[in-house]
Scaffold this motif. Structure first.
Motif: not given
Length: 307
Positions: A195-221
């Motif tokens: 929202r802040r980037l768009a308000a100033k017509n910046e060249l940069t954008i902010a986006v998000a993503a998620h991996p679903g359930l992925s079998n990585t070290e992150l799941m060790r707990h």
């Protein structure tokens, strides 16, 4: 690419001449993200807490991609001192930054705090990324096509709320709910930044993503991960790290991506599969919540933004 085609790493456009910083890229999703970007010609900064593991990752990528252009960078997003030190070094080394991928994180640990006294998941997954982005952003703003990518999670929907009355879970601790809070924070931050980037017509954008359930070290707990046969069983209902990383790669490189979008797996309940445009929770789009978290995050980190 047709509407029904699966988006794969082969769809990542040429990245020659681009500088990509990938946090937590010594293993799992971050490693696969760095590997693919390097294979497409990007100069990739492997920003990691453990330099020995980082060197191993650099060697593995170089073995797979002999022409890989890689730089190892010390960065512990669970320490604001480390974030500031790394940001100073990165700013000096890279007058222009094309991609900042905030991938580093922790999931479901026992109650712990960062060196700054923040609950480990909130401090690492959100506040560290918030601080790093704020300190590097003015090196992305002049760069056409530059992006800030947050790696979020379906867990932002699970018991997720921002506990402003007890952000650090001092009164009681629920590791699942605390993780959900940190991942909801990633999305609130992304949407407010866009929202802040768009308000100033910046060249940069902010986006998000998620991996679903992925079998990585992150799941060790997660209980049971050490049991015999776990990996074989997990492979039946989780993405491999290479497939899990595709949502991040699409958010970072697909020319059709727009600011404020969110990408995740196309399979059942966004758990597995190749990436597509998905929707986050209604709560994540609460503008008042976004602004309140932003203000608190600036106060806790001491980092203010140029937008």
């Amino acid at each position: 690419m047709s509407a029904n085609a699966k988006w794969t790493e082969a769809d990542v456009p040429d990245q020659s001449g681009r500088v990509a910083i990938v946090t937590g890229s010594n293993t799992g999703l971050g490693y696969e993200t760095a590997r693919v970007l390097a294979a497409r010609g990007a100069h990739v900064v492997v920003a990691v807490r453990n330099l020995d593991k980082g060197r191993e990752a650099v060697d593995r990528i170089t073995a797979a991609v002999p022409k890989a252009d890689l730089k190892l960078q010390a960065l512990d997003v669970g320490s604001l001192d480390s974030v500031r030190s790394a940001a100073d070094e990165l700013r000096a080394a890279y007058p222009r930054i094309d991609l900042l991928i905030n991938n580093a994180g922790v999931m479901y640990p026992p109650k712990q705090t960062t060196v700054d006294g923040f609950e480990l998941q909130f401090g690492t997954n959100h506040l560290g990324a918030f601080a790093l982005t704020g300190l590097l952003l003015d090196h992305l703003l002049p760069v056409e096509g530059s992006r800030v990518v947050a790696v979020a999670s379906v867990a932002h929907r699970i018991q997720a709320a921002i506990h402003f009355d007890d952000l650090q879970w001092d009164r009681s601790y629920n590791r699942v709910a605390a993780y959900g809070q940190s991942k909801l924070s990633n999305l609130l931050f992304t949407y407010e930044l866009q929202r802040r980037l768009a308000a100033k017509n910046e060249l940069t954008i902010a986006v998000a993503a998620h991996p679903g359930l992925s079998n990585t070290e992150l799941m060790r707990h997660i209980p049971g991960t050490g049991l015999p046969g776990y990996n074989q069983l997990a492979s039946l209902f989780t993405n491999s790290p290479a497939v899990g990383a595709l949502a991040t790669l699409r958010a970072a490189t697909d020319p059709d991506v727009r600011g404020g979008q969110y990408y995740g797996p196309s399979g059942f309940r966004e758990m597995v599969g190749h990436p597509k445009l998905v929707e986050s929770s209604k709560q994540s789009h609460d503008a008042e919540l976004q602004r309140r978290l932003w203000t608190v995050s600036e106060e806790l980190t001491g980092v203010s933004y140029p937008v």
